[in-house]
Design a protein around this motif. Structure first.
Motif, mmCIF file in Angstrom:
data_model
loop_
_atom_site.group_PDB
_atom_site.id
_atom_site.type_symbol
_atom_site.label_atom_id
_atom_site.label_comp_id
_atom_site.label_asym_id
_atom_site.label_seq_id
_atom_site.Cartn_x
_atom_site.Cartn_y
_atom_site.Cartn_z
ATOM 1 N N GLY A 1 0.765 -1.239 0.000
ATOM 2 C CA GLY A 1 0.000 0.000 0.000
ATOM 3 C C GLY A 1 0.797 1.291 0.000
ATOM 4 O O GLY A 1 0.209 2.375 0.014
ATOM 5 N N ILE A 2 2.108 1.216 -0.045
ATOM 6 C CA ILE A 2 2.924 2.430 -0.080
ATOM 7 C C ILE A 2 2.883 3.007 -1.493
ATOM 8 O O ILE A 2 3.179 2.316 -2.461
ATOM 9 C CB ILE A 2 4.382 2.135 0.352
ATOM 10 N N SER A 3 2.509 4.282 -1.600
ATOM 11 C CA SER A 3 2.445 4.951 -2.907
ATOM 12 C C SER A 3 3.798 5.459 -3.349
ATOM 13 O O SER A 3 4.139 5.381 -4.528
ATOM 14 C CB SER A 3 1.486 6.138 -2.847
ATOM 15 N N GLU A 4 4.544 6.054 -2.403
ATOM 16 C CA GLU A 4 5.814 6.695 -2.729
ATOM 17 C C GLU A 4 6.818 6.472 -1.610
ATOM 18 O O GLU A 4 6.439 6.384 -0.438
ATOM 19 C CB GLU A 4 5.639 8.211 -2.893
ATOM 20 N N ILE A 5 8.089 6.434 -1.992
ATOM 21 C CA ILE A 5 9.186 6.397 -1.027
ATOM 22 C C ILE A 5 10.106 7.560 -1.381
ATOM 23 O O ILE A 5 10.634 7.623 -2.494
ATOM 24 C CB ILE A 5 9.962 5.062 -1.077
ATOM 25 N N PHE A 6 10.265 8.469 -0.427
ATOM 26 C CA PHE A 6 11.085 9.656 -0.630
ATOM 27 C C PHE A 6 12.320 9.587 0.253
ATOM 28 O O PHE A 6 12.209 9.290 1.441
ATOM 29 C CB PHE A 6 10.307 10.927 -0.280
ATOM 30 N N VAL A 7 13.476 9.875 -0.327
ATOM 31 C CA VAL A 7 14.723 9.975 0.422
ATOM 32 C C VAL A 7 15.041 11.454 0.537
ATOM 33 O O VAL A 7 15.108 12.162 -0.470
ATOM 34 C CB VAL A 7 15.875 9.224 -0.288
ATOM 35 N N LEU A 8 15.247 11.912 1.765
ATOM 36 C CA LEU A 8 15.452 13.325 2.042
ATOM 37 C C LEU A 8 16.789 13.543 2.727
ATOM 38 O O LEU A 8 17.127 12.834 3.676
ATOM 39 C CB LEU A 8 14.324 13.810 2.960
ATOM 40 N N SER A 9 17.536 14.524 2.249
ATOM 41 C CA SER A 9 18.799 14.870 2.879
ATOM 42 C C SER A 9 19.042 16.372 2.785
ATOM 43 O O SER A 9 18.487 17.047 1.921
ATOM 44 C CB SER A 9 19.960 14.122 2.214
ATOM 45 N N VAL A 10 19.897 16.856 3.685
ATOM 46 C CA VAL A 10 20.289 18.270 3.689
ATOM 47 C C VAL A 10 21.490 18.409 2.749
ATOM 48 O O VAL A 10 22.624 18.610 3.164
ATOM 49 C CB VAL A 10 20.619 18.751 5.117
ATOM 50 N N ASN A 11 21.205 18.216 1.487
ATOM 51 C CA ASN A 11 22.170 18.402 0.401
ATOM 52 C C ASN A 11 21.443 19.170 -0.683
ATOM 53 O O ASN A 11 20.222 19.204 -0.703
ATOM 54 C CB ASN A 11 22.645 17.052 -0.167
ATOM 55 N N ASP A 12 22.191 19.748 -1.624
ATOM 56 C CA ASP A 12 21.504 20.508 -2.663
ATOM 57 C C ASP A 12 20.860 19.560 -3.680
ATOM 58 O O ASP A 12 21.186 18.376 -3.740
ATOM 59 C CB ASP A 12 22.427 21.552 -3.306
ATOM 60 N N PRO A 13 19.916 20.064 -4.465
ATOM 61 C CA PRO A 13 19.170 19.215 -5.399
ATOM 62 C C PRO A 13 20.057 18.509 -6.427
ATOM 63 O O PRO A 13 19.749 17.392 -6.845
ATOM 64 C CB PRO A 13 18.209 20.182 -6.098
ATOM 65 N N TYR A 14 21.160 19.136 -6.826
ATOM 66 C CA TYR A 14 22.043 18.518 -7.820
ATOM 67 C C TYR A 14 22.818 17.346 -7.218
ATOM 68 O O TYR A 14 23.044 16.333 -7.885
ATOM 69 C CB TYR A 14 22.985 19.563 -8.420
#
Length: 164
Positions: A70-83
């Motif tokens: 049932g998971i729609s999305e998995i997001f990985v988040l970090s304090v780094n720039d988008p590039y």
């Protein structure tokens, strides 16, 4: 607000990513997670050994199983720039499901109360995120697995599977 906890509604905020045209795209957390079951995986830094060799690969390996529950999305988040996040995502050619997002100023991590308490500014790193995995269901926190002391014991893909 203190540290985000089970039962809380996730605050809105702006995260970003670099698209294929190398443009930075800003996205609202609420627009990403409203009405869905999502996993938000927070890591101290892109390309760091624990994150790159264990934490993220576990979610890549278990992504289809998580989605089947049932998971729609998995997001990985970090304090780094988008590039940097885009480059890190490309280092996993086998990844078909995880989306890598940037919180380059740590504003969102701070709104969650999940900034690393250890000050690493003297090493040039600035504010970093705790290692965590949050299960969100229509913006509400259902599971909040936050590591302590740089460990990787409670925020793994396997832990999330046990929670579903």
């Amino acid at each position: 607000m203190g540290r985000i906890a089970v039962g809380d509604t996730i605050p809105d905020g702006t995260l970003s990513y670099a698209n294929e045209a190398h443009q930075v795209v800003n996205v609202s957390v609420h627009s990403l997670a409203a009405g869905k079951q999502v996993i938000l995986v927070g890591v101290p830094g892109a390309f760091t050994p624990g994150c790159s060799l264990k934490h993220v690969p576990g979610f890549i390996e278990k992504a289809e199983e998580l989605k089947s529950k049932g998971i729609s999305e998995i997001f990985v988040l970090s304090v780094n720039d988008p590039y940097v996040m885009k480059g890190w995502a490309k280092s996993y050619p086998e990844n078909k499901h995880l989306k890598f997002l940037s919180d380059s100023t740590a504003a969102y991590i701070k709104s969650l109360g999940l900034e690393l308490e250890l000050d690493v500014s003297d090493k040039g790193y600035g504010t970093r995120s705790e290692r965590f995995a949050l299960l969100l269901d229509d913006l509400q926190v259902k599971v909040a697995n936050v590591e302590t002391g740089g460990q990787l014991k409670v925020s793994t893909a396997e832990d999330m599977l046990k929670s579903l």
